[in-house]
Scaffold this motif. Structure first.
Motif, PDB file in Angstrom:
ATOM      1  N   UNK A  53      41.610  48.698  34.526  1.00  0.00           N
ATOM      2  CA  UNK A  53      40.630  49.757  34.256  1.00  0.00           C
ATOM      3  C   UNK A  53      39.452  49.240  33.455  1.00  0.00           C
ATOM      4  N   UNK A  54      38.317  49.853  33.684  1.00  0.00           N
ATOM      5  CA  UNK A  54      37.116  49.465  32.954  1.00  0.00           C
ATOM      6  C   UNK A  54      35.870  49.929  33.686  1.00  0.00           C
ATOM      7  N   UNK A  55      34.717  49.717  33.092  1.00  0.00           N
ATOM      8  CA  UNK A  55      33.462  50.149  33.720  1.00  0.00           C
ATOM      9  C   UNK A  55      33.037  49.222  34.850  1.00  0.00           C
ATOM     10  N   UNK A  56      32.205  49.755  35.726  1.00  0.00           N
ATOM     11  CA  UNK A  56      31.600  48.973  36.795  1.00  0.00           C
ATOM     12  C   UNK A  56      30.224  48.484  36.340  1.00  0.00           C
TER      13      UNK A  56
ATOM     14  N   UNK B 234      40.112  41.300  36.907  1.00  0.00           N
ATOM     15  CA  UNK B 234      38.870  41.862  36.385  1.00  0.00           C
ATOM     16  C   UNK B 234      39.060  43.309  35.956  1.00  0.00           C
ATOM     17  N   UNK B 235      38.303  43.706  34.948  1.00  0.00           N
ATOM     18  CA  UNK B 235      38.272  45.101  34.502  1.00  0.00           C
ATOM     19  C   UNK B 235      37.147  45.838  35.221  1.00  0.00           C
ATOM     20  N   UNK B 236      37.411  47.073  35.652  1.00  0.00           N
ATOM     21  CA  UNK B 236      36.374  47.868  36.301  1.00  0.00           C
ATOM     22  C   UNK B 236      36.040  47.313  37.667  1.00  0.00           C
ATOM     23  N   UNK B 237      34.810  46.919  37.858  1.00  0.00           N
ATOM     24  CA  UNK B 237      34.427  46.369  39.146  1.00  0.00           C
ATOM     25  C   UNK B 237      33.003  45.866  39.139  1.00  0.00           C
ATOM     26  N   UNK B 238      32.684  45.090  40.179  1.00  0.00           N
ATOM     27  CA  UNK B 238      31.349  44.545  40.352  1.00  0.00           C
ATOM     28  C   UNK B 238      30.768  45.073  41.654  1.00  0.00           C
TER      29      UNK B 238
ATOM     30  N   UNK C 269      31.313  54.082  42.366  1.00  0.00           N
ATOM     31  CA  UNK C 269      31.500  54.248  40.924  1.00  0.00           C
ATOM     32  C   UNK C 269      30.140  54.143  40.236  1.00  0.00           C
ATOM     33  N   UNK C 270      29.894  55.038  39.311  1.00  0.00           N
ATOM     34  CA  UNK C 270      28.630  55.009  38.579  1.00  0.00           C
ATOM     35  C   UNK C 270      28.621  53.788  37.661  1.00  0.00           C
ATOM     36  N   UNK C 271      27.579  52.959  37.735  1.00  0.00           N
ATOM     37  CA  UNK C 271      27.587  51.726  36.939  1.00  0.00           C
ATOM     38  C   UNK C 271      27.328  51.989  35.455  1.00  0.00           C
ATOM     39  N   UNK C 272      27.964  51.182  34.623  1.00  0.00           N
ATOM     40  CA  UNK C 272      27.693  51.234  33.188  1.00  0.00           C
ATOM     41  C   UNK C 272      26.392  50.529  32.846  1.00  0.00           C
ATOM     42  N   UNK C 273      25.938  49.661  33.750  1.00  0.00           N
ATOM     43  CA  UNK C 273      24.692  48.946  33.549  1.00  0.00           C
ATOM     44  C   UNK C 273      24.352  48.150  34.787  1.00  0.00           C
TER      45      UNK C 273
ATOM     46  N   UNK D  89      31.195  40.657  31.199  1.00  0.00           N
ATOM     47  CA  UNK D  89      31.266  42.111  31.317  1.00  0.00           C
ATOM     48  C   UNK D  89      32.576  42.572  31.947  1.00  0.00           C
ATOM     49  N   UNK D  90      33.116  41.746  32.842  1.00  0.00           N
ATOM     50  CA  UNK D  90      34.300  42.151  33.600  1.00  0.00           C
ATOM     51  C   UNK D  90      35.605  41.666  32.984  1.00  0.00           C
ATOM     52  N   UNK D  91      35.524  40.782  31.990  1.00  0.00           N
ATOM     53  CA  UNK D  91      36.721  40.310  31.292  1.00  0.00           C
ATOM     54  C   UNK D  91      36.481  40.445  29.790  1.00  0.00           C
ATOM     55  N   UNK D  92      36.413  41.653  29.283  1.00  0.00           N
ATOM     56  CA  UNK D  92      36.047  41.859  27.875  1.00  0.00           C
ATOM     57  C   UNK D  92      37.069  41.337  26.885  1.00  0.00           C
ATOM     58  N   UNK D  93      38.306  41.035  27.348  1.00  0.00           N
ATOM     59  CA  UNK D  93      39.339  40.597  26.415  1.00  0.00           C
ATOM     60  C   UNK D  93      39.194  39.131  26.044  1.00  0.00           C
ATOM     61  N   UNK D  94      38.311  38.420  26.748  1.00  0.00           N
ATOM     62  CA  UNK D  94      38.175  36.994  26.463  1.00  0.00           C
ATOM     63  C   UNK D  94      36.742  36.547  26.706  1.00  0.00           C
ATOM     64  N   UNK D  95      36.358  35.508  26.040  1.00  0.00           N
ATOM     65  CA  UNK D  95      35.051  34.920  26.288  1.00  0.00           C
ATOM     66  C   UNK D  95      35.041  34.346  27.698  1.00  0.00           C
ATOM     67  N   UNK D  96      34.051  34.730  28.501  1.00  0.00           N
ATOM     68  CA  UNK D  96      33.992  34.250  29.885  1.00  0.00           C
ATOM     69  C   UNK D  96      33.765  32.738  29.887  1.00  0.00           C
ATOM     70  N   UNK D  97      34.496  32.080  30.766  1.00  0.00           N
ATOM     71  CA  UNK D  97      34.333  30.638  30.938  1.00  0.00           C
ATOM     72  C   UNK D  97      33.703  30.380  32.281  1.00  0.00           C
ATOM     73  N   UNK D  98      32.637  29.611  32.277  1.00  0.00           N
ATOM     74  CA  UNK D  98      31.932  29.325  33.529  1.00  0.00           C
ATOM     75  C   UNK D  98      31.663  27.834  33.607  1.00  0.00           C
TER      76      UNK D  98
END
Length: 396
Positions: free
Chosen positions: A69-72, A133-137, A163-167, A383-392
């Protein structure tokens, strides 16, 4: 994740899009949408067309639903373009799509077919890990942006199944800044009237043209406030069109003015209309002929702070990728204003360097593409993985 940081694949899709003319109000959009649909279908990415109230296709929507669950959040790029203009002024075909000296050439290369390709690739990259992922893209590919109607975005927000986007992160080009705000606008047509008459009459006649010219001076002499608070730009008033009269022997009884006023948090659309009415009141003291105001469009100004999402994610991702970028409030309005009017925060610009936007010889520089891609991918993961710092992974 074969498409992750694959500049060649991103560039090849962008080339195919540039070679498919999609000028707003001129070309049909079916062919350019088909290019995207074929690419998405080959990668089994869920997508569907969005339509306006008349049933015309105005966008393509890609949706990657997360398993938690989470925002899009939405990546947005337009795939319709400005017109070519005078093609004799171009040094290469407007729908070239060729790469010369590291530049992608052609209308839409900068605004914004390269961004559309990049966002499709991010969706393809993240789809295999959707369960984490949380929410969606969502990726919104708009073909009704350069008309000024923003029909794709409107259809997206009106779609009962989306889904209405959070941003929203809008992929306009330019690498030195992240656009986090913009002036709003109030636009209206003002109709000035006066009794008509013969231009050769012995009787003095003050026609609508003279009255309209006086109104232009009154409007342009109006005092506008200086910037207040954190918003860095002042309001601005421009008369952008003046229509009236025909031939030589008649003084016209009607002139239409187009007035564009750029607004700020301290000078709103209501203030802009009041200013116009004040100028009209000064004009109508001279005659009883009515002057009419017909509002055309009104959007609020907007500005995100560096801590507001999705600006924070994009600014942080740029910094983590080794870039020095600054937040910018833009003078022109953009689709972020329309989103702000319905309470959706947006960034409205970060991308590759470019030249000649909306002008002859439009082109986009490709050397920075891997870095820009990595920034958007990193921001999306943050934005989609708020529980951890995104690694890229860094571009190779």
């Amino acid at each position: 994740m074969a498409d992750d940081l694959n500049p060649q694949s991103i560039t090849e899709l962008a080339q195919a899009l540039v070679r498919c003319p999609s000028r707003a109000g001129i070309d049909g959009y079916g062919p350019v949408l088909a290019v995207l649909e074929d690419w998405l279908a080959a990668r089994s990415l869920p997508h569907r067309r969005l339509h306006d109230e008349a049933g015309a296709a105005v966008a393509l929507l890609v949706e990657i639903a997360g398993g938690r669950p989470g925002p899009w959040w939405t990546l947005d790029a337009c795939v319709d373009t400005a017109p070519f203009g005078d093609e004799s002024m171009w040094s290469f075909p407007p729908a070239s799509g060729d790469i010369v000296d590291g530049w992608l050439l052609g209308r839409g290369a900068a605004d914004s077919k390269l961004a559309a390709s990049m966002f499709c690739h991010i969706a393809a990259d993240l789809a295999p890990r959707a369960d984490s992922l949380h929410g969606g893209l969502a990726v919104l590919l708009d073909v009704d942006e350069h008309t000024g109607r923003f029909g794709g975005a409107r259809a997206y927000l009106a779609d009962p199944y989306a889904a209405r986007p959070a941003g929203v992160l809008i992929g306009y080009p330019g690498m030195n800044e992240v656009v986090v705000g913009g002036r709003g606008l109030w636009r209206a047509t003002i109709t000035v009237r006066a009794p008509s008459g013969h231009s050769g009459s012995s009787r003095a006649v003050t026609g609508a043209i003279s009255r309209a010219a006086h109104l232009v001076r009154l409007l342009e002499d109006s005092e506008l406030p200086t910037p207040q608070g954190d918003f860095p730009l002042p309001p601005k008033l421009t008369v952008t069109a003046f229509h009236g009269g025909e031939g030589f022997s008649v003084t016209p009884d009607r002139v239409d003015l187009n007035v564009d006023i750029r607004t700020t948090p301290d000078f709103t659309a209501e203030d802009a209309e009041a200013l116009a009415q004040q100028a009209i009141a000064a004009l109508t003291q001279e005659t009883s002929a009515p002057t009419e105001v017909t509002p055309v469009a009104s959007w609020p100004s907007f500005r995100l702070t560096e801590d507001d999402q999705p600006a924070a994610a994009l600014l942080n991702a740029a910094a983590e990728s080794g870039l020095t970028v600054s937040p910018k409030t833009a003078g022109p309005s953009n689709i972020g204003n329309m989103l702000a009017a319905v309470g959706i925060p947006a960034t409205a610009g970060f991308g590759v360097p470019y030249e000649n936007l909306h002008a002859p010889d439009e082109r986009a520089h490709l050397a920075e593409l891997p870095t820009v891609y990595a920034v958007y991918r990193r921001a999306a993961l943050a934005l989609l993985t708020p529980e951890a710092q995104a690694a890229s992974p860094e571009p190779s």
